[in-house]
Design a protein around this motif. Sequence first.
Motif, PDB file in Angstrom:
ATOM      1  N   GLN A 244       7.767  -1.254 -13.518  1.00 29.30           N
ATOM      2  CA  GLN A 244       6.451  -0.611 -13.531  1.00 29.30           C
ATOM      3  C   GLN A 244       6.041  -0.206 -12.107  1.00 29.30           C
ATOM      4  OE1 GLN A 244       3.809  -3.402 -15.431  1.00 29.30           O
ATOM      5  NE2 GLN A 244       4.853  -3.292 -17.393  1.00 29.30           N
ATOM      6  N   THR A 245       6.856   0.677 -11.545  1.00 27.03           N
ATOM      7  CA  THR A 245       6.633   1.090 -10.147  1.00 27.03           C
ATOM      8  C   THR A 245       5.263   1.701  -9.943  1.00 27.03           C
ATOM      9  OG1 THR A 245       9.005   1.508  -9.920  1.00 27.03           O
ATOM     10  CG2 THR A 245       7.540   2.491  -8.266  1.00 27.03           C
ATOM     11  N   GLY A 246       4.793   2.519 -10.870  1.00 24.60           N
ATOM     12  CA  GLY A 246       3.488   3.173 -10.729  1.00 24.60           C
ATOM     13  C   GLY A 246       2.347   2.178 -10.642  1.00 24.60           C
ATOM     14  N   PRO A 247       2.203   1.266 -11.648  1.00 24.96           N
ATOM     15  CA  PRO A 247       1.132   0.264 -11.544  1.00 24.96           C
ATOM     16  C   PRO A 247       1.293  -0.635 -10.325  1.00 24.96           C
ATOM     17  CG  PRO A 247       1.932   0.408 -13.782  1.00 24.96           C
ATOM     18  CD  PRO A 247       2.861   1.242 -12.950  1.00 24.96           C
ATOM     19  N   ALA A 248       2.542  -0.958  -9.973  1.00 17.44           N
ATOM     20  CA  ALA A 248       2.757  -1.815  -8.801  1.00 17.44           C
ATOM     21  C   ALA A 248       2.265  -1.125  -7.527  1.00 17.44           C
ATOM     22  CB  ALA A 248       4.227  -2.171  -8.683  1.00 17.44           C
ATOM     23  N   THR A 249       2.562   0.160  -7.414  1.00 19.23           N
ATOM     24  CA  THR A 249       2.114   0.915  -6.242  1.00 19.23           C
ATOM     25  C   THR A 249       0.601   0.960  -6.163  1.00 19.23           C
ATOM     26  OG1 THR A 249       4.112   2.294  -6.337  1.00 19.23           O
ATOM     27  CG2 THR A 249       2.242   3.128  -5.067  1.00 19.23           C
ATOM     28  N   LEU A 250      -0.042   1.191  -7.321  1.00 19.05           N
ATOM     29  CA  LEU A 250      -1.507   1.242  -7.339  1.00 19.05           C
ATOM     30  C   LEU A 250      -2.106  -0.113  -6.957  1.00 19.05           C
ATOM     31  CD1 LEU A 250      -2.208   3.376 -10.548  1.00 19.05           C
ATOM     32  CD2 LEU A 250      -2.491   4.057  -8.149  1.00 19.05           C
ATOM     33  N   CYS A 251      -1.504  -1.193  -7.481  1.00 16.47           N
ATOM     34  CA  CYS A 251      -2.013  -2.524  -7.164  1.00 16.47           C
ATOM     35  C   CYS A 251      -1.834  -2.846  -5.686  1.00 16.47           C
ATOM     36  CB  CYS A 251      -1.296  -3.568  -8.019  1.00 16.47           C
ATOM     37  SG  CYS A 251      -1.837  -3.598  -9.737  1.00 16.47           S
ATOM     38  N   LEU A 252      -0.668  -2.465  -5.127  1.00 17.30           N
ATOM     39  CA  LEU A 252      -0.448  -2.740  -3.705  1.00 17.30           C
ATOM     40  C   LEU A 252      -1.416  -1.935  -2.847  1.00 17.30           C
ATOM     41  CD1 LEU A 252       1.220  -4.267  -1.636  1.00 17.30           C
ATOM     42  CD2 LEU A 252       2.835  -2.347  -1.617  1.00 17.30           C
ATOM     43  N   ALA A 253      -1.657  -0.672  -3.214  1.00 14.29           N
ATOM     44  CA  ALA A 253      -2.626   0.137  -2.470  1.00 14.29           C
ATOM     45  C   ALA A 253      -4.025  -0.470  -2.568  1.00 14.29           C
ATOM     46  CB  ALA A 253      -2.627   1.565  -3.001  1.00 14.29           C
ATOM     47  N   ALA A 254      -4.365  -0.945  -3.786  1.00  9.61           N
ATOM     48  CA  ALA A 254      -5.676  -1.591  -3.954  1.00  9.61           C
ATOM     49  C   ALA A 254      -5.762  -2.858  -3.101  1.00  9.61           C
ATOM     50  CB  ALA A 254      -5.908  -1.919  -5.425  1.00  9.61           C
ATOM     51  N   PHE A 255      -4.653  -3.601  -3.014  1.00  8.82           N
ATOM     52  CA  PHE A 255      -4.630  -4.815  -2.190  1.00  8.82           C
ATOM     53  C   PHE A 255      -4.947  -4.481  -0.731  1.00  8.82           C
ATOM     54  CE2 PHE A 255      -2.524  -7.682   0.700  1.00  8.82           C
ATOM     55  CZ  PHE A 255      -2.838  -8.935   0.206  1.00  8.82           C
ATOM     56  N   VAL A 256      -4.261  -3.455  -0.201  1.00  4.70           N
ATOM     57  CA  VAL A 256      -4.472  -3.070   1.198  1.00  4.70           C
ATOM     58  C   VAL A 256      -5.914  -2.629   1.427  1.00  4.70           C
ATOM     59  CG1 VAL A 256      -3.827  -1.429   3.002  1.00  4.70           C
ATOM     60  CG2 VAL A 256      -2.058  -2.470   1.571  1.00  4.70           C
ATOM     61  N   VAL A 257      -6.452  -1.824   0.502  1.00  3.22           N
ATOM     62  CA  VAL A 257      -7.826  -1.340   0.647  1.00  3.22           C
ATOM     63  C   VAL A 257      -8.819  -2.503   0.585  1.00  3.22           C
ATOM     64  CG1 VAL A 257      -9.633   0.039  -0.438  1.00  3.22           C
ATOM     65  CG2 VAL A 257      -7.322   0.964  -0.210  1.00  3.22           C
ATOM     66  N   LEU A 258      -8.615  -3.410  -0.378  1.00  2.66           N
ATOM     67  CA  LEU A 258      -9.548  -4.525  -0.538  1.00  2.66           C
ATOM     68  C   LEU A 258      -9.482  -5.491   0.647  1.00  2.66           C
ATOM     69  CD1 LEU A 258      -9.087  -5.230  -4.346  1.00  2.66           C
ATOM     70  CD2 LEU A 258     -11.167  -4.395  -3.219  1.00  2.66           C
ATOM     71  N   TYR A 259      -8.285  -5.714   1.187  1.00  2.00           N
ATOM     72  CA  TYR A 259      -8.160  -6.567   2.377  1.00  2.00           C
ATOM     73  C   TYR A 259      -8.933  -5.948   3.546  1.00  2.00           C
ATOM     74  CZ  TYR A 259      -6.094  -8.755   6.513  1.00  2.00           C
ATOM     75  OH  TYR A 259      -5.911  -9.389   7.718  1.00  2.00           O
ATOM     76  N   THR A 260      -8.688  -4.652   3.778  1.00  2.00           N
ATOM     77  CA  THR A 260      -9.372  -3.960   4.879  1.00  2.00           C
ATOM     78  C   THR A 260     -10.878  -3.972   4.669  1.00  2.00           C
ATOM     79  OG1 THR A 260      -7.448  -2.514   5.143  1.00  2.00           O
ATOM     80  CG2 THR A 260      -9.515  -1.803   6.171  1.00  2.00           C
ATOM     81  N   LEU A 261     -11.311  -3.745   3.447  1.00  2.00           N
ATOM     82  CA  LEU A 261     -12.736  -3.694   3.147  1.00  2.00           C
ATOM     83  C   LEU A 261     -13.385  -5.075   3.326  1.00  2.00           C
ATOM     84  CD1 LEU A 261     -14.918  -1.724   2.204  1.00  2.00           C
ATOM     85  CD2 LEU A 261     -14.401  -2.387  -0.157  1.00  2.00           C
TER      86      LEU A 261
END
Length: 351
Positions: free
Chosen positions: A34-51
């Motif tokens: 599930q590369t697509g959902p994994a990519t979205l989750c990882l991007a969300a992780f980076v954004v949420l950490y930064t935020l």
Amino acid sequence: MRSKHEKPGESAFYPWLLLAYPPAHDLVEGPVPQTGPATLCLAAFVVLYTLSVALSFRDRHRAAAASLAALVAVTFLLLTRFAEGWFPLATLMTIACGAVIRGRAVYTVLTALTAALVLLMWRTGAGGENISMTVWGAATGGLVVSVVLKLFSVIAELRETREELARAAVAEERLRFSRDLHDLLGHTLSVMVVKAEAVRRLAPRDAEAAARQAADIETVGRRALTEVRATVTGYRGRGLAAELASARTALAEAGIAVTVSVPESRMAPEADALLGWAVREGVTNVIRHSGARACAIRLDGAILEIHDDGRGPGGSGDGNGLRGLAERAVALGGTLETSAADGFLLRVTIP
């Protein structure tokens, strides 16, 4: 208010995003379900950490806590659905916890997250070494961040306290200096007024005596100028012997009988200066306020007494001079007492 430079800035937390490199590498090079959902989750992780970090350092604590809760949820979603090599993300999650959560609550949260990580890794079949490394990194990351931020906060508070104490010390020194000048000039001007009255009385009938009194006024004025200059450079007093000599002259010229009972003795410079100030202040009050006919100055061991048969300082209370003298006595470990019974008594006790 804390300055930005008194603790690590938010920019210090962004290089830790390099811990997200293994998951990103897996998405590019390795087979990840599930590369697509994994990519979205990882991007969300980076954004949420930064935020989370950014909101925390902008003192928007509620928004930062909400962002952190979302970060924790996304982290465990990633760890339960994708590769075992993504567990370094847990360290980033706990670093964000250390930045956002303040006080003792951070220890409770980190303990709960660490226990959840152990359980999750055990269920996914991770080895003991991997579990130990992940748990160590996650727990240590959050704790170190929390402790460092708390340390910088305490340092900032100590710096503010030190600056406040410095300001208070300056204010106290200014007050002390003004009281020193009050004591010094009050005594000197009292003597000059007495001598000026003597000049006025003597001028019509004894010009030579009036001239001597006028010369004394000039001498007293010059000495006062020297003493003021000495006070500005830290001068505290001329000492007991010099003040006694001046007191005898001033009281005699004011028409007040004086009795001095002070044995010759050597004492510490601080004590000598304090007793000198006491004589100066006491005699100034006798001349200016008491209306006394007689004054006795007596030193018995560590106790100096100045007693007159007048009415004392009057309705003005202790005044700046006596307050300043009391502060000097306390600073040296001594005491100042006054009594209005049977005339006015000023007693200074030194250790």
